[in-house]
Design a protein around this motif. Structure first.
Motif, mmCIF file in Angstrom:
data_model
loop_
_atom_site.group_PDB
_atom_site.id
_atom_site.type_symbol
_atom_site.label_atom_id
_atom_site.label_comp_id
_atom_site.label_asym_id
_atom_site.label_seq_id
_atom_site.Cartn_x
_atom_site.Cartn_y
_atom_site.Cartn_z
ATOM 1 N N UNK A 203 0.826 -1.204 0.000
ATOM 2 C CA UNK A 203 0.000 0.000 0.000
ATOM 3 C C UNK A 203 0.864 1.259 0.000
ATOM 4 N N UNK A 204 1.940 1.262 0.793
ATOM 5 C CA UNK A 204 2.838 2.421 0.832
ATOM 6 C C UNK A 204 3.491 2.638 -0.528
ATOM 7 N N UNK A 205 3.937 1.558 -1.165
ATOM 8 C CA UNK A 205 4.569 1.681 -2.488
ATOM 9 C C UNK A 205 3.587 2.245 -3.505
ATOM 10 N N UNK A 206 2.373 1.696 -3.534
ATOM 11 C CA UNK A 206 1.389 2.145 -4.518
ATOM 12 C C UNK A 206 1.063 3.624 -4.342
ATOM 13 N N UNK A 207 0.924 4.059 -3.087
ATOM 14 C CA UNK A 207 0.506 5.427 -2.815
ATOM 15 C C UNK A 207 1.615 6.440 -3.051
ATOM 16 N N UNK B 296 8.683 6.358 -16.054
ATOM 17 C CA UNK B 296 9.769 5.902 -15.185
ATOM 18 C C UNK B 296 9.412 6.113 -13.711
ATOM 19 N N UNK B 297 9.455 5.032 -12.955
ATOM 20 C CA UNK B 297 9.348 5.100 -11.502
ATOM 21 C C UNK B 297 9.942 3.812 -10.936
ATOM 22 N N UNK B 298 10.357 3.820 -9.685
ATOM 23 C CA UNK B 298 10.960 2.614 -9.128
ATOM 24 C C UNK B 298 9.962 1.452 -9.146
ATOM 25 N N UNK B 299 10.480 0.255 -9.404
ATOM 26 C CA UNK B 299 9.627 -0.928 -9.343
ATOM 27 C C UNK B 299 9.430 -1.339 -7.886
ATOM 28 N N UNK B 300 8.468 -2.214 -7.659
ATOM 29 C CA UNK B 300 8.258 -2.716 -6.304
ATOM 30 C C UNK B 300 9.506 -3.452 -5.820
ATOM 31 N N UNK B 301 10.161 -4.147 -6.710
ATOM 32 C CA UNK B 301 11.401 -4.839 -6.353
ATOM 33 C C UNK B 301 12.488 -3.838 -5.957
ATOM 34 N N UNK B 302 12.561 -2.706 -6.661
ATOM 35 C CA UNK B 302 13.511 -1.647 -6.280
ATOM 36 C C UNK B 302 13.218 -1.131 -4.876
ATOM 37 N N UNK B 303 11.940 -0.986 -4.571
ATOM 38 C CA UNK B 303 11.525 -0.516 -3.250
ATOM 39 C C UNK B 303 11.984 -1.491 -2.162
ATOM 40 N N UNK B 304 11.817 -2.781 -2.394
ATOM 41 C CA UNK B 304 12.245 -3.782 -1.413
ATOM 42 C C UNK B 304 13.765 -3.763 -1.278
ATOM 43 N N UNK B 305 14.469 -3.591 -2.381
ATOM 44 C CA UNK B 305 15.937 -3.473 -2.318
ATOM 45 C C UNK B 305 16.345 -2.300 -1.430
ATOM 46 N N UNK B 306 15.620 -1.211 -1.582
ATOM 47 C CA UNK B 306 15.902 -0.011 -0.781
ATOM 48 C C UNK B 306 15.719 -0.303 0.709
ATOM 49 N N UNK B 307 14.656 -1.005 1.056
ATOM 50 C CA UNK B 307 14.390 -1.320 2.458
ATOM 51 C C UNK B 307 15.459 -2.231 3.049
ATOM 52 N N UNK C 76 12.513 8.171 -4.510
ATOM 53 C CA UNK C 76 12.464 7.507 -5.812
ATOM 54 C C UNK C 76 13.747 7.725 -6.609
ATOM 55 N N UNK C 77 14.270 8.949 -6.595
ATOM 56 C CA UNK C 77 15.510 9.206 -7.322
ATOM 57 C C UNK C 77 16.656 8.336 -6.797
ATOM 58 N N UNK C 78 16.698 8.153 -5.473
ATOM 59 C CA UNK C 78 17.730 7.301 -4.877
ATOM 60 C C UNK C 78 17.579 5.867 -5.363
ATOM 61 N N UNK C 79 16.370 5.359 -5.381
ATOM 62 C CA UNK C 79 16.121 3.986 -5.831
ATOM 63 C C UNK C 79 16.481 3.819 -7.304
ATOM 64 N N UNK C 80 16.124 4.795 -8.120
ATOM 65 C CA UNK C 80 16.417 4.700 -9.552
ATOM 66 C C UNK C 80 17.928 4.690 -9.799
ATOM 67 N N UNK C 81 18.660 5.511 -9.059
ATOM 68 C CA UNK C 81 20.113 5.547 -9.247
ATOM 69 C C UNK C 81 20.771 4.255 -8.770
ATOM 70 N N UNK C 82 20.360 3.762 -7.616
ATOM 71 C CA UNK C 82 21.045 2.613 -7.016
ATOM 72 C C UNK C 82 20.654 1.271 -7.630
ATOM 73 N N UNK C 83 19.373 1.128 -7.975
ATOM 74 C CA UNK C 83 18.892 -0.210 -8.318
ATOM 75 C C UNK C 83 18.285 -0.321 -9.709
ATOM 76 N N UNK C 84 18.109 0.791 -10.428
ATOM 77 C CA UNK C 84 17.458 0.739 -11.739
ATOM 78 C C UNK C 84 18.365 1.247 -12.861
ATOM 79 N N UNK C 85 19.665 1.373 -12.576
ATOM 80 C CA UNK C 85 20.642 1.784 -13.598
ATOM 81 C C UNK C 85 20.291 3.128 -14.235
#
Length: 415
Positions: A254-258, A297-308, A272-281
């Motif tokens: 729910x947090x990711x979707x919102x 372009x937005x971080x994927x749910x998998x990128x979000x979990x990587x961030x956590x 989101x910018x941090x996730x895109x740089x670190x995990x989405x090339x």
């Protein structure tokens, strides 16, 4: 001459002795009145003799307000609170509204009994919390510290309503907007044309989450100084304390979707910018959320979990409140909650709670589109997350699963 002089001396001494007796008597009476009229818990109010009005305030006494007045007499300059406080800060609407409070005569208590199965549900949830807090197999940072050891900055989710004796620990993504609306209505911290707002859904969203609308524990230091922690404990003992929780993994979805599937400039720049740089090339992600969304372009749910799961994340800053664990937001092993609601049973729990608080004839829990993220979607969302990452994520949120009675998601964690 000698007799006359001795008479005058005895007369002076006798007068002085009577004056001394009068001073001592009135001093004792005054002290007795001070303590006799300092209530520490809600109860029937006895009429007080009229007092000299203070020109600087028209505040009407509210629940435990006499304690505030008593404490203010002893506050020292370094506490930030004057002995005779001046006008309330006009930026805090909740305190301004309290000054203009007019008791509502139509507020009545609904005495319909609560169903036995709902009472048993609450007994089980509270009992589980006590057992898990005492269980050495449930380990998480800060579990065994005392309430005094909790930093003031970690008490910012505990909202206090002195008028009704309520403490609510809000958990983002668990119907907290609607419960904040209810607290605003109950505390009468929002006025519409000089009249307290009574419709929760009529409260604008930007005001719902405005910190000036809510009096939280971390604000006690400004008002009470060195007495703050003591008064927190008094209110924790006497007030009704509640929180609402939900399945930890569903809350993350729910947090990711919102925050990342919708246009949110603040969350895009901060996270989101941090996730895109670190995990989405994406070495140079778009500068704004509009630019990012225009190219899909937005971080994927998998990128979000990587961030956590990235250790670097918490080295930079604590988890944002929307994905911070409930045990870190609400301190359930230091605070004995009287009511534990689940979003999965929100309607029944809300009705039960409002009856328990004896305000169910004052306000109703808003019927809105809640829980748009369903538990049945978990498998679809986690399909893109590697199994090892899912297991690490469960370890990160396992205390919340166990404290609040949510089953381990075996289908996601076992191959």
């Amino acid at each position: 001459m000698g007799t006359s002089r001795m008479f005058r001396i005895f007369l002076i001494l006798g007068s002085a002795f009577m004056i001394l007796l009068i001073i001592i008597y009135w001093d004792d009476v005054g002290a007795s009145r001070l303590y006799l009229h300092t209530p520490v818990s809600p109860g029937p109010k006895t009429p007080h003799p009229p007092q000299q009005p203070r020109p600087h305030t028209s505040r009407t006494p509210s629940f435990l307000s006499d304690i505030d007045a008593f404490v203010n007499q002893f506050l020292e300059p370094e506490t930030g609170e004057p002995t005779d406080p001046g006008p309330v800060d006009t930026t805090n609407q909740s305190e301004r509204a309290e000054e203009r409070y007019v008791p509502r005569q139509e507020w009545k208590i609904h005495l319909t009994p609560v169903a036995a199965d709902l009472r048993e549900r609450q007994d089980q949830r509270r009992r589980l919390l006590r057992e898990m807090c005492a269980n050495d197999s449930v380990v998480f940072p800060g579990k065994n510290r005392s309430f005094d050891d909790i930093p003031n900055k970690e008490l910012d989710h505990l909202i206090v309503d002195d008028r009704h004796g309520i403490i609510y620990c809000y958990v983002p993504k668990v119907a907290c907007s609607n419960w904040k609306r209810i607290l605003i209505v109950l505390s009468e911290s929002l006025l519409q044309d000089g009249v307290p707002q009574r419709d929760p859904l009529a409260i604008p969203r930007d005001l719902v989450h405005n910190s000036s609308m809510h009096f939280t524990f971390n604000k006690f230091w400004k008002r009470y100084g060195k007495f703050a922690r003591h008064l927190m404990k008094v209110k924790l003992k006497k007030y009704t304390k509640f929180l609402f929780v939900r399945d930890p993994f569903v809350r993350l979805i729910s947090a990711y979707r919102n925050k990342f599937e919708l246009r949110n400039e603040d969350f895009y720049r901060r996270f989101a910018q941090v996730m895109l740089r670190r995990y989405a090339n994406q070495s140079t992600p778009p500068a704004s959320v509009d630019e990012a969304f225009s190219v899909g372009l937005h971080p994927s749910f998998s990128n979000f979990i990587q961030y956590l799961l990235d250790p670097q994340t918490e080295k930079e800053m604590p988890f944002n409140e929307h994905w911070r664990q409930v045990y870190r937001l609400c301190h359930p092993c230091q605070i004995q909650y009287d009511f534990v609601g689940h979003l999965e049973t929100a309607e029944e729990d809300a009705e039960h709670l409002l009856r328990q608080l004896k305000v169910d004839n004052v306000v109703e829990f808003p019927s809105t589109h809640r829980n748009l993220t369903a538990s049945s979607w978990e498998t679809d969302w986690f399909n893109t997350v590697p199994i090892d990452a899912r297991r690490e994520l469960y370890k990160l949120y396992e205390p919340d699963f166990r404290l609040f009675g949510y089953d381990r998601p075996d289908s996601l964690l076992d191959e």
